[in-house]
Scaffold this active site. Structure first.
Site, PDB file in Angstrom:
ATOM      1  N   HIS A  81       5.190   1.245  -6.694  1.00  0.00           N
ATOM      2  CA  HIS A  81       5.530   2.303  -5.730  1.00  0.00           C
ATOM      3  C   HIS A  81       6.823   2.973  -6.196  1.00  0.00           C
ATOM      4  O   HIS A  81       7.705   2.320  -6.783  1.00  0.00           O
ATOM      5  CB  HIS A  81       5.710   1.691  -4.333  1.00  0.00           C
ATOM      6  CG  HIS A  81       5.875   2.725  -3.275  1.00  0.00           C
ATOM      7  ND1 HIS A  81       7.080   3.339  -3.035  1.00  0.00           N
ATOM      8  CD2 HIS A  81       4.988   3.278  -2.419  1.00  0.00           C
ATOM      9  CE1 HIS A  81       6.922   4.227  -2.059  1.00  0.00           C
ATOM     10  NE2 HIS A  81       5.661   4.212  -1.663  1.00  0.00           N
ATOM     11  N   GLU A 125       1.030   9.473  -5.980  1.00  0.00           N
ATOM     12  CA  GLU A 125       2.050   9.768  -4.972  1.00  0.00           C
ATOM     13  C   GLU A 125       3.182  10.560  -5.622  1.00  0.00           C
ATOM     14  O   GLU A 125       4.105   9.956  -6.198  1.00  0.00           O
ATOM     15  CB  GLU A 125       2.614   8.473  -4.385  1.00  0.00           C
ATOM     16  CG  GLU A 125       1.611   7.659  -3.608  1.00  0.00           C
ATOM     17  CD  GLU A 125       2.290   6.830  -2.515  1.00  0.00           C
ATOM     18  OE1 GLU A 125       1.841   6.907  -1.374  1.00  0.00           O
ATOM     19  OE2 GLU A 125       3.277   6.147  -2.809  1.00  0.00           O
TER      20      GLU A 125
HETATM   21  P1  PGA Z   1       4.899   8.714   3.539  1.00  0.00           P
HETATM   22  O1  PGA Z   1       4.989   7.491   2.494  1.00  0.00           O
HETATM   23  O2  PGA Z   1       3.467   8.764   4.023  1.00  0.00           O
HETATM   24  O3  PGA Z   1       5.850   8.332   4.632  1.00  0.00           O
HETATM   25  O4  PGA Z   1       5.278   9.928   2.806  1.00  0.00           O
HETATM   26  C1  PGA Z   1       3.971   7.279   1.547  1.00  0.00           C
HETATM   27  C2  PGA Z   1       4.363   6.167   0.636  1.00  0.00           C
HETATM   28  O5  PGA Z   1       5.571   6.045   0.322  1.00  0.00           O
HETATM   29  O6  PGA Z   1       3.507   5.375   0.214  1.00  0.00           O
END
Ligand code: PGA
Length: 256
Positions: A93, A165
Site C-alpha cells: 500500500h 491506487e
Molecule cells: P481512500 O483510501 O478510499 O480513503 O482514498 C484508499 C486506500 O488508501 O486504500
C-alpha cells in the site's frame, strides 16, 4: 470474473469497536454470487474477528505482513501466523511504501510469502502526483508490477490480485482529488498490457485488477464499469456502514 469490494480500515477502531461494526455489517450484507466482500482491520483485531465472521458474507484481509515466515523480527507479524484467519493480505500500500519506506525488495518478499502460505496478496501499485506530472505513470506501474510479482511462479500468478491506487487520489493525502474514469482506464490499460506481454493472455484475463482512491457511493458505479476493473479497494468510505453498504449494493448490480 468476481467483483471484489475490499474495505481497508487502516489504523482505525479499537478491537471492541471493530467487533461492533462487523456485527452491523454482517446483519446488512447478503451473500451474492460473483461478489466477494472483504475487510482489512488492524492486525490486532484479526483473530477475534475471525471467530465472529460469516465467511459466506465476507472475508478478512490483513493490511500488511512480514516477508519471512518466522524468526527474529521484533514487532512483525508473519503471514504464516495469520493462516486460517485471513484470505487476503494487502501488500505494498502506498502508506507502506512512502510513510514506512518499504522497499521493492520487501514488497516482493511479502507477495511471495502470501502466495507460499496460500493467502491471496492484493498488490497495490500507483504513481505519485509528481510522477504523474512528469509523465512517468507507465514506467512506474510497469516497474512496480514487474518487481512485485518477480518471485511468483507462473501457476501462482493466478492467486494474485492487483490494486491500482494512484497516490494523488487517496483521500487522506494532502491535496488529493478523485481520479476520473479516463485516468483510471488509461492506467488499467497499461497494467493489462504489461500482464499480457509478461505472462500471456490467460493471466491477463484472469488476474483481478481493483481500483482504489477516494471511492464513495457516488463514484463507485462509474469506477466499476471501467473495462478491466474488477473491484474496489476502499479506505475512508469503508469505515461508514451506510456508505460501505451502498457501494456493495452498487457492486452487486454491476456484477449481476
Ligand atoms: P481512500 O483510501 O478510499 O480513503 O482514498 C484508499 C486506500 O488508501 O486504500
Amino acid at each position: 470474473m468476481k467483483t471484489y469490494i475490499v474495505g481497508n480500515w487502516k489504523m482505525n477502531f479499537t478491537v471492541g469497536d471493530a467487533s461492533v461494526y462487523l456485527h452491523k455489517l454482517l446483519k446488512r450484507i447478503k451473500p451474492a454470487r460473483n461478489l466477494q466482500v472483504a475487510i482489512a482491520p488492524s492486525t490486532i483485531a484479526l483473530q477475534p474477528l475471525s471467530l465472529q465472521i460469516d465467511r459466506k458474507k465476507l472475508k478478512l484481509a490483513a493490511q500488511n505482513c512480514c516477508g519471512k515466515d518466522y524468526g527474529a523480527y521484533t514487532g512483525e507479524t508473519a503471514i504464516s501466523q495469520l493462516r486460517g484467519m485471513v484470505d487476503y493480505c494487502i501488500v505494498g500500500h502506498s502508506e507502506r511504501r512512502y510513510v514506512f519506506n518499504e522497499t521493492d525488495q520487501q514488497i516482493r518478499e511479502k507477495v511471495a510469502a502470501c502466495v507460499r502460505n496460500n493467502i491471496t496478496p492484493i498488490l497495490c501499485i500507483g504513481e505519485t502526483e509528481s510522477e504523474r506530472t512528469f509523465g512517468e505513470t507507465r514506467d512506474v506501474l510497469r516497474d512496480q508490477l514487474s518487481s512485485g510479482l518477480k518471485d511468483v511462479s507462473r501457476e501462482d500468478l493466478e492467486k494474485c490480485i492487483i490494486a491500482y491506487e494512484p497516490v494523488w487520489a487517496i483521500s487522506s493525502v494532502k491535496g488529493a482529488r478523485p481520479a476520473t474514469p479516463d485516468d483510471i482506464a488509461n492506467s488499467i490499460k497499461i497494467i493489462r498490457e504489461f500482464l499480457r506481454e509478461m505472462y500471456g493472455k490467460t493471466i491477463e484475463e484472469k488476474m483481478p485488477v481493483l481500483f482504489g482512491g477516494s471511492v464513495n457511493p457516488s463514484n463507485a458505479g462509474a469506477y466499476l464499469t471501467i473495462p478491466g476493473v474488477n473491484g474496489l479497494l476502499i479506505g475512508g468510505a469503508s469505515l461508514i456502514a451506510d456508505q460501505f453498504d451502498d457501494i456493495i449494493e452498487t457492486a452487486k448490480k454491476v456484477a449481476s
